[in-house]
Design a protein around this motif. Sequence first.
Motif, short mmCIF file in Angstrom:
data_model
loop_
_atom_site.label_atom_id
_atom_site.label_comp_id
_atom_site.label_asym_id
_atom_site.label_seq_id
_atom_site.Cartn_x
_atom_site.Cartn_y
_atom_site.Cartn_z
N LYS A 240 -3.10 -5.92 5.02
CA LYS A 240 -3.66 -7.04 5.75
C LYS A 240 -2.93 -7.40 6.89
O LYS A 240 -1.79 -6.83 7.26
CB LYS A 240 -3.75 -8.24 4.74
CG LYS A 240 -2.26 -8.61 4.53
CD LYS A 240 -2.33 -10.12 3.83
CE LYS A 240 -0.96 -10.41 3.41
NZ LYS A 240 -1.04 -11.89 2.47
N TRP B 163 -5.71 0.74 -0.62
CA TRP B 163 -6.15 0.33 0.93
C TRP B 163 -6.77 -1.20 0.76
O TRP B 163 -6.24 -1.82 1.96
CB TRP B 163 -7.49 0.92 1.30
CG TRP B 163 -7.49 1.11 2.63
CD1 TRP B 163 -8.22 0.37 3.93
CD2 TRP B 163 -6.57 1.59 3.68
NE1 TRP B 163 -8.08 0.82 5.09
CE2 TRP B 163 -7.14 1.53 4.92
CE3 TRP B 163 -5.46 2.36 3.38
CZ2 TRP B 163 -6.35 1.94 6.08
CZ3 TRP B 163 -4.80 2.99 4.43
CH2 TRP B 163 -5.29 2.88 5.76
N ASP B 164 -6.99 -1.84 -0.07
CA ASP B 164 -7.31 -3.26 -0.30
C ASP B 164 -6.02 -4.29 -0.37
O ASP B 164 -6.25 -5.58 -0.24
CB ASP B 164 -8.20 -3.62 -1.42
CG ASP B 164 -7.45 -3.35 -2.69
OD1 ASP B 164 -6.32 -2.63 -2.79
OD2 ASP B 164 -7.83 -3.80 -3.70
N GLU B 165 -4.94 -3.61 -0.14
CA GLU B 165 -3.71 -4.38 -0.32
C GLU B 165 -3.03 -4.59 1.16
O GLU B 165 -2.12 -5.12 1.45
CB GLU B 165 -2.50 -3.76 -0.93
CG GLU B 165 -2.81 -3.39 -2.57
CD GLU B 165 -1.89 -2.80 -3.54
OE1 GLU B 165 -0.91 -2.86 -3.00
OE2 GLU B 165 -2.32 -2.47 -4.52
N MET C 121 0.81 -1.30 -0.01
CA MET C 121 0.08 0.07 -0.09
C MET C 121 0.82 1.27 -0.04
O MET C 121 0.49 2.24 -0.60
CB MET C 121 -0.91 -0.02 1.28
CG MET C 121 -1.82 1.26 1.45
SD MET C 121 -1.04 2.51 2.19
CE MET C 121 -1.17 2.00 3.93
N HIS D 85 -5.78 5.51 0.50
CA HIS D 85 -6.81 4.69 0.41
C HIS D 85 -7.10 4.31 -1.05
O HIS D 85 -7.93 3.38 -1.25
CB HIS D 85 -8.03 5.67 0.84
CG HIS D 85 -8.09 5.71 2.21
ND1 HIS D 85 -8.80 4.97 3.21
CD2 HIS D 85 -7.38 6.93 3.12
CE1 HIS D 85 -8.74 5.25 4.41
NE2 HIS D 85 -7.88 6.42 4.43
#
Length: 211
Positions: A78, A74-76, A18, A71
């Motif tokens: 974890k 953002w899905d990267e 990210m 953002h």
Amino acid sequence: MQTIIFDVDGTLLSTESMYMHSLQHTLAEIGLPKSYAEVYQTFGLPSLDALEFLAIPNAPTVQLKWQQHYHDFWDEVKLFDGVSAMLTGLQAQQFNLGIVTSNTAAEYNDHADAFDINRYFTSFVFAGMTKRMKPFADPIEKALADLATKPTESLYIGDSIHDMQAAHAAGVDFGLAAWGAHDKSKFAEADYIFESPLELLAEVQTKKIIK
């Protein structure tokens, strides 16, 4: 009480992709494209320090642009596998747990809120809370003071050379979070190397590596 202090990026949360992709995107926008290998040299530094390391002009302005792009990637982000179980186990064993990160409080809260990890920690040291940040000892020394613990009773877990340098400057043993580090060969001076969060949990429970 024995104390374990954690870095965040690359240690608890997998945020590298990210940060680096958003930085690459930002630099490309301003006409200063960099390879992933080039921007990765800054991973673990406060964002302004990272831009200054790369000799980016108007760093404060670029910093704001970069943060606005977090953002978009953002899905990267974890939680590393095994981190929740590790923290639950350490808390059950009554370890004193803290965080020292180069994130600002706002950056950290953006990440951590989604993963419900704040409940494990009793001390948080963010960028701006000490005069100097990693690789200097200041933030770890603040955490030790906040947690009322001694360096010899503590362990700092991180994934970068800056983490190791800060720990040793504070007189604290350093444990490498190898699951978040790219190149273990750079950590010859690490006191411990942990291949996974659950290995760390097992080691501190059975071998009592903290004095």
